[in-house]
Every structure is written in structure tokens, then in C-alpha cells.
Write an enzyme that holds these catalytic residues in place. Sequence first.
Site, PDB file in Angstrom:
ATOM      1  CG  ASN A 209      -0.280 -39.006   4.059  1.00 13.82           C
ATOM      2  OD1 ASN A 209      -1.187 -39.283   3.192  1.00 13.82           O
ATOM      3  ND2 ASN A 209       0.138 -40.198   4.920  1.00 13.82           N
ATOM      4  CG  ASP A 278       7.347 -43.964   6.832  1.00 18.42           C
ATOM      5  OD1 ASP A 278       6.810 -44.811   6.296  1.00 18.42           O
ATOM      6  OD2 ASP A 278       7.946 -43.042   6.267  1.00 18.42           O
ATOM      7  CE  LYS A 288      -7.272 -28.850  22.502  1.00 23.05           C
ATOM      8  NZ  LYS A 288      -8.400 -27.784  22.307  1.00 23.05           N
ATOM      9  CE  LYS A 341      10.251 -51.636   1.591  1.00 22.12           C
ATOM     10  NZ  LYS A 341      10.823 -51.066   3.368  1.00 22.12           N
TER      11      LYS A 341
END
Length: 404
Positions: A209, A278, A288, A341
Site C-alpha cells: 500500500n 489484510d 518469477k 479490537k
Amino acid sequence: MQNKKTVVLGISGGIAAFKAAQLTSNLIKKGYDVEVIMTEHATEFIAPLTFESLTKHNVMVSTFERVADRSVKHISLAKRADVFVVVPATANVIAKFAYGLADDMLTTTFLAAACPKIICPAMNTGMYENPVTQHNLELLKKYGMEIVEPDNGFLACGDIGKGKLAELALIEDAIEMALYPDKPLRGKKVIISAGPTQEAIDPVRFISNHSSGKMGIALAWCAKALGAEVTLIHGNIHEHIPYGVETQAITSAQEMFKAFQAQSTDADIIIKAAAVGDYRACDVAEHKIKKKESSFTLALTKNPDILQWLGEHKQAHQVLCGFAMETEHLLENAEKKRVEKHCDLLIANDLKAAGAGFGVDTNVVTILSDGGSIQYPCMSKREVAFTVWQRIIAILKQKGESLC
């Protein structure tokens, strides 16, 4: 904090003295008033005029220089100093400091000053590693002075080893941290995560990200400034790591999970600011993956939920803080996450909000707790970090924790 604070910069006679000019410039740009004291030997490496041009103050060299205001200059400077930093500190001047010798303007003023003191050694490797020098540095630490350890590298004498002046960014951190006189987190152990995780697909490719780690690093900086022992568990980041912060580099979410499992028991405060993937590939290709078909399907499996595990294993005295970045239904999703959480605090921000998001120096956050939510305006990430720490300190007090 820094506006009009006075930094007294001592410069002794080493080749690294030229770097003190850039340090002076950097501090002035940040709003500090800088007064410079040089030893006679330092003036052989760089002219006092350089620092006079930067600071707009006379550079003090001799204890017996005439001054227009007729003050006892070494005493008046010592009283004005909010922090006293010596860059570079040679083996000679370190020895003088350790035994209270005061035979020139620098050592006399240093001895008279009662403010926080920072020593930045720079010298030949043999001189630095000499048991006498190490003993002297230990004495200075015992007296409460901060030692910014030198780096390893190529030295002016041609040797390669430890003795190179520390990076200026670290020295600036040490100076700014010293200007926070209150250390409410002294003795507290803090673990913070920052940056992205990378989930391998094959030896070449990975899923990740856009996280830069800036928010986690700001939180680590502030925790250290407030006196905590800080460990930063981080992914692939390119930001400057704050002075005095211990680090553990990881790559994947599973590696981060194992790091938290190994260290969280001893922590007083845990902040999970990293952007953790996630999902990961079910099978990582050994070689590869070659381009063959017009489409490619990648099977993913769920990564361990680190924040959930931390919440389920949280001890009574611990404070757990999580982060939630959303693109819609911010408060609804964030509050659900906070409860599920078992977080004491949850910091929510909207990726689409102006001034928030990845890779920028500002953030727009809402802090959620048992007492409700408070939305804050756009602030620098360091300002956000201090706001978060103020909330955490309040929670620690509620838990009956003793703070310095």
C-alpha cells in the site's frame, strides 16, 4: 516549544567543525536563537565570521573578550541557555567536561550551565574507542548528559571505523527533545508500528500500500521526547528514524505479528499505526511468474489480525491505540473497530479528506474512546501525535499509573 528558545552551540577543534555551520543554519530556520562558543583550535578549522553571519551574534572564543554590556559573558550565556550542545566534541574537550576543567570560554560556560547538555563526539576511531575516552563518556552519562553516539564511516584521517559525527538530523532531534522539560512517560515502554507491509507473490512482485510511515514516526518522536523507551516496528519506509528510538524492520504482516507477540507483554503502551496488508498470497511462487495468459487469478488468504490479538491479550495496565483509515462511513466503521479490537483509543481518518492520507505531513483525525469522539482540525502529524499522547497520558492516570 522552540520559538525563541536559546541553543548554546559549543564547537571544539575537530574537522567536523564545518558541519556545525549547517546545524546552526538548520536551527535558526526552525526558530531557535543560537549562540556560538568556539575553542581557539576550532577557529583553525572554520572562521567565527561564518557563525556570526548566521546567528547575528558575536561568537565567543576568549573568556577575557571585552563585551559592550560589561556582563560576565560566560555566566550570562549559561543562564540564557535552554540547551547546551557541543558539536563536535573532541576527546580533549570531553575529558575536560568529565573532570570539571574550565580553562577557556567553552568549558567555563559549559560548567556554569544548568540546562540539558548534549555531547556529540567526533574523532579518530582509536581515540574514541580508547578506554579513557569511553570512561569519560560514561561519567558524562552518569551526570545526566546526553551522548549522541558517532557513526561508523570513512574518517578524515583515512581510517574507517566509529568516530564520524552523527547525522545532523539526529542531533537536531536530540536538541528538540531536550527542550521538553516534562518527561511524563519516563520509565514507560512503548511499541509503535509504522509503514506498509509487503506480501510476496513471487521473488519479484508483492502486494502493498501507499503508507509512508510518517504518522507512526511522529508518534515515536513525541514518545521519545516525553521520556519513553520506544521501539518502532516498521515496514519498508524511507523516513528519518527519530533519535534514540529502537527499531525492528519487518517485511510481511506475519513478521509484524511475530514481532508484537514477542514484545507486547513488556510494553506499557502499544500503538498500531502501520498499514498492514489484510491478505497475502496463498502460495508464493518460487520463480518469477511469467506472462502467459490475458488474465491472471491470484488466490489470497487472510493475514492474522494483529490489533485483534493485541486487544484480546491486553493486560490491565496497558493502553492500546489503533488506527482506522476509511473512505466512507468513517465514524461508524471506526467505532465498531474500536469496540471489537478492545482499543482504549482509536484514531480515525478519512483518506479523502483534504490534508489527510498517505505520504503527506498533515492529518485530519477523529479520536474515539469510551467517552465518545472528538474531531480535530487539520494539523501536522507531529501535532496530531502530541494530541494522541495527551489522551494516552490521561488514560494512564485514570488507570492509576504513576507518571514522572
